[in-house]
Write a protein that holds these residues in place. Structure first.
Motif, PDB file in Angstrom:
ATOM      1  N   LEU A 251      73.332  66.280  58.593  1.00  0.00           N
ATOM      2  CA  LEU A 251      72.339  66.143  59.608  1.00  0.00           C
ATOM      3  C   LEU A 251      72.247  64.888  60.254  1.00  0.00           C
ATOM      4  O   LEU A 251      72.343  64.832  61.633  1.00  0.00           O
ATOM      5  CB  LEU A 251      70.912  66.202  58.774  1.00  0.00           C
ATOM      6  N   ARG A 252      72.727  63.720  59.559  1.00  0.00           N
ATOM      7  CA  ARG A 252      72.939  62.261  60.181  1.00  0.00           C
ATOM      8  C   ARG A 252      74.028  62.622  61.145  1.00  0.00           C
ATOM      9  O   ARG A 252      73.929  61.910  62.695  1.00  0.00           O
ATOM     10  CB  ARG A 252      72.966  61.372  59.209  1.00  0.00           C
ATOM     11  N   VAL A 253      75.144  63.011  60.716  1.00  0.00           N
ATOM     12  CA  VAL A 253      76.214  63.169  61.689  1.00  0.00           C
ATOM     13  C   VAL A 253      76.171  63.980  63.015  1.00  0.00           C
ATOM     14  O   VAL A 253      76.483  63.786  63.808  1.00  0.00           O
ATOM     15  CB  VAL A 253      77.315  63.581  60.676  1.00  0.00           C
TER      16      VAL A 253
ATOM     17  N   GLN B  11      68.008  73.686  62.231  1.00  0.00           N
ATOM     18  CA  GLN B  11      68.116  74.726  60.789  1.00  0.00           C
ATOM     19  C   GLN B  11      68.151  73.687  59.542  1.00  0.00           C
ATOM     20  O   GLN B  11      67.395  73.966  58.646  1.00  0.00           O
ATOM     21  CB  GLN B  11      69.199  75.508  61.026  1.00  0.00           C
ATOM     22  N   ILE B  12      68.858  72.722  59.701  1.00  0.00           N
ATOM     23  CA  ILE B  12      68.942  71.878  58.336  1.00  0.00           C
ATOM     24  C   ILE B  12      67.709  70.983  58.111  1.00  0.00           C
ATOM     25  O   ILE B  12      67.041  70.824  57.085  1.00  0.00           O
ATOM     26  CB  ILE B  12      70.093  70.827  58.664  1.00  0.00           C
ATOM     27  N   SER B  13      67.075  70.660  59.340  1.00  0.00           N
ATOM     28  CA  SER B  13      65.665  69.953  59.253  1.00  0.00           C
ATOM     29  C   SER B  13      64.814  70.648  58.696  1.00  0.00           C
ATOM     30  O   SER B  13      64.007  70.423  57.892  1.00  0.00           O
ATOM     31  CB  SER B  13      65.356  69.458  60.761  1.00  0.00           C
TER      32      SER B  13
ATOM     33  N   LEU C 173      62.166  68.453  57.087  1.00  0.00           N
ATOM     34  CA  LEU C 173      62.124  67.344  57.777  1.00  0.00           C
ATOM     35  C   LEU C 173      61.507  67.568  59.117  1.00  0.00           C
ATOM     36  O   LEU C 173      61.526  66.708  59.831  1.00  0.00           O
ATOM     37  CB  LEU C 173      63.340  66.893  57.698  1.00  0.00           C
ATOM     38  N   ASN C 174      61.177  68.720  59.392  1.00  0.00           N
ATOM     39  CA  ASN C 174      60.863  69.062  60.770  1.00  0.00           C
ATOM     40  C   ASN C 174      59.450  68.901  61.037  1.00  0.00           C
ATOM     41  O   ASN C 174      58.770  68.988  62.034  1.00  0.00           O
ATOM     42  CB  ASN C 174      60.876  70.513  61.020  1.00  0.00           C
ATOM     43  N   VAL C 175      58.694  68.217  60.042  1.00  0.00           N
ATOM     44  CA  VAL C 175      57.410  67.832  60.135  1.00  0.00           C
ATOM     45  C   VAL C 175      57.638  65.967  59.684  1.00  0.00           C
ATOM     46  O   VAL C 175      58.416  65.988  58.639  1.00  0.00           O
ATOM     47  CB  VAL C 175      56.422  68.317  59.348  1.00  0.00           C
ATOM     48  N   ALA C 176      56.694  65.508  60.324  1.00  0.00           N
ATOM     49  CA  ALA C 176      56.593  64.017  60.056  1.00  0.00           C
ATOM     50  C   ALA C 176      56.255  63.861  58.581  1.00  0.00           C
ATOM     51  O   ALA C 176      55.704  64.422  57.889  1.00  0.00           O
ATOM     52  CB  ALA C 176      55.927  63.118  60.948  1.00  0.00           C
ATOM     53  N   GLN C 177      57.088  63.033  57.733  1.00  0.00           N
ATOM     54  CA  GLN C 177      56.881  62.420  56.387  1.00  0.00           C
ATOM     55  C   GLN C 177      56.348  61.320  56.053  1.00  0.00           C
ATOM     56  O   GLN C 177      57.111  60.305  56.514  1.00  0.00           O
ATOM     57  CB  GLN C 177      58.104  62.841  55.424  1.00  0.00           C
TER      58      GLN C 177
ATOM     59  N   TYR D  42      65.237  60.789  59.726  1.00  0.00           N
ATOM     60  CA  TYR D  42      64.518  61.782  59.223  1.00  0.00           C
ATOM     61  C   TYR D  42      63.279  62.164  59.293  1.00  0.00           C
ATOM     62  O   TYR D  42      62.859  63.055  58.726  1.00  0.00           O
ATOM     63  CB  TYR D  42      65.123  61.595  57.680  1.00  0.00           C
ATOM     64  N   GLY D  43      62.750  61.328  60.173  1.00  0.00           N
ATOM     65  CA  GLY D  43      61.164  61.487  60.426  1.00  0.00           C
ATOM     66  C   GLY D  43      60.226  60.874  59.412  1.00  0.00           C
ATOM     67  O   GLY D  43      59.290  61.275  59.361  1.00  0.00           O
ATOM     68  N   PHE D  44      60.848  60.058  58.521  1.00  0.00           N
ATOM     69  CA  PHE D  44      59.994  59.545  57.567  1.00  0.00           C
ATOM     70  C   PHE D  44      59.421  58.116  58.073  1.00  0.00           C
ATOM     71  O   PHE D  44      60.061  57.346  58.908  1.00  0.00           O
ATOM     72  CB  PHE D  44      60.821  58.690  56.316  1.00  0.00           C
TER      73      PHE D  44
END
Lengths: 225, 225
Positions: free
Chosen positions: B32-34, B87-89, B94-98, B121-123
Motif C-alpha cells: 500500500l505504501r509503495v 482495494q488494499i485499503s 484503512l478506508n476509514v480514519a482510525q 494509513y489514515g491513523f
C-alpha cells in the motif's frame, strides 16, 4: 517414483538440512527469554505444553521449532531448561557477546539506548553516532556520541551489528556507510525500503505497517467517519 | 477419495475462503505504501514484477498475496495502481480514519507521537496518557496529556486502537484498562508477554527479540570475546 524418493530422503535427512522457516527463528528469542526467566525462578524442567502456554504457542509448534536443530527434549520428561537455554543461545549465535552500534540519538534512539531488554541476549551498545553538533561529544551511559562521518571507522572496532534510528531521508546513506564499514546485520527503524547487498542481513521494524495490520483483525470495526 | 474431494473443493472455492496467512496481511501495508507513493509520482499501472522489485518480494508472491482477496490485476497488463490502493485499503479496513490512543510518553512514546509514518494509513493519535504529573495537562500536538487513570473514559470516545509504550511492569495493568475501555487492537512495545481476551488483537513489537535474530543470519560472525 521421484516423489517417493524425495519423501524417503526427507525422512532420512536430519531436520537441520530442511529449510528453517523465518518464523521459527523469530520465535527462538522468545523461548529463550521465557526459559531464562524460568531458570532464574528455579524451574529446571519444562514440557513443550507448559512452555507453549507461556507464549501462546501450540506445544507441537514449540516441538517442531526445536526439532529443526536436533532432538533436545525427552518424551514424557520434557526439556532441561538450562540445556535448552544453552542450545538456543548457540543456534542464535548469542553465546558470544554482541557489540552493537546505534545510529541516531533522537527520541527513538534515546529510547533504544535506555532500553533494558538487550542485556539478556548479550547485546551491548558500544558506539553511538549522531549528526547533531549539540549531541556529538556528549556522553550517554559512558559512551561518547560520535559524528556520523566516523561510521567508517567501525571497521577496526569489530562491530557486526547496528541499529539504525535516523529519519528516512538519511537512512540509505547511513546504511551504505555501515555496509562499507563491514557491519553484517542491521535493525532498521526508518520507515522506508533500504537496499543492502545480499551478504548483509537487514531486519526492518516498521511501526506504521504493524499498526496498519491491526484494523484487519478487528471484526466489528466501528466506522468512525 | 476424500483427498481428491478436498482437492476439488480447493479448486472450486474462491481464494477468499482459504486461510489467509499472517505474512500476507503483514505485506499488504507495505504494498500500500509503495503504491500510494507511485501513484503520487504519476504511475497509473504496475506489473507484479515491478511492484515486487520495490519490496524485494517475488512477483508470484505479490500475485498470490492479492489472489486471496479476488482477482485484482489483468494478465499482461498489470494492476491499476489507484484501484489497487483502494482495494488494499478496504481489505485492511484503512478506508476509514482510525483513531489511536497512545499510552506512555517517555522517549519511545515521544518518538511514536512525533513519527510521521502513520498519516498515510489514515491513523491519527487523538489521545495521550501518561502517569507523570509533570506531563499530565501539558499539550503535545494540540492533544492534552491525560492521567492513565482516565483510560477507562476511552469507552465513550470511539477509539478502537491503542499503542502501548510503557515499562513492562506497568504494561499488563494498562492493557487490562484498555480492554475494559473497549479497545479492540493493541500495538505493544513493552518487552513482555501480555494476556488479552481472544476478541482483542495484540501485536507485539519487541526490539530485543528482533535484534536477537540478527546474528543467526550472519554467516561469519566474528567471535568477540
Amino acid at each position: 517414483m521421484i516423489v517417493s524418493t524425495i519423501m524417503k530422503l526427507r525422512k532420512v535427512l536430519p531436520m537441520k538440512f530442511h529449510k528453517i522457516p523465518n518464523e521459527t527463528i523469530q520465535r527462538l528469542p522468545m523461548y529463550l527469554r521465557v526459559l531464562q526467566l524460568l531458570y532464574k525462578q528455579g524451574t529446571n524442567n519444562i514440557s513443550s505444553l507448559k512452555l507453549g502456554e507461556f507464549l501462546d504457542v501450540n506445544s507441537w509448534q514449540a516441538r517442531k521449532d526445536f526439532s529443526y536443530f536436533g532432538s533436545f527434549g525427552t518424551p514424557g520428561v520434557g526439556y532441561d531448561v538450562k540445556k535448552l537455554v544453552r542450545q538456543i543461545s548457540k543456534i542464535l549465535k548469542l553465546n558470544v557477546a554482541q557489540k552493537v552500534a546505534l545510529i541516531g540519538l533522537g527520541n527513538l534512539g534515546s529510547a533504544i539506548q535506555a532500553y533494558g531488554g538487550f542485556n539478556i541476549y548479550g547485546f551491548e551498545v558500544v558506539a553511538i553516532f549522531d549528526i547533531d553538533p549539540k549531541k556529538i561529544g556528549t556522553k550517554k551511559n559512558n559512551i561518547i556520541v560520535e559524528n556520523v562521518s566516523r561510521i567508517k571507522l567501525l571497521k577496526n572496532r569489530k562491530i557486526d551489528l547496528s541499529i539504525v534510528a535516523v529519519p528516512s531521508s538519511a537512512a540509505q546513506d547511513v546504511v551504505d556507510a555501515l555496509v562499507k564499514a563491514g557491519v553484517k546485520g542491521i535493525l532498521n527503524f526508518a520507515p522506508c525500503h533500504l537496499k543492502t547487498p545480499k551478504k548483509v542481513k537487514i531486519i526492518n521494524i516498521d511501526i506504521a505497517t504493524d499498526l496498519a495490520c491491526l484494523p484487519y483483525y478487528i471484526p466489528t470495526a466501528r466506522r468512525q467517519r
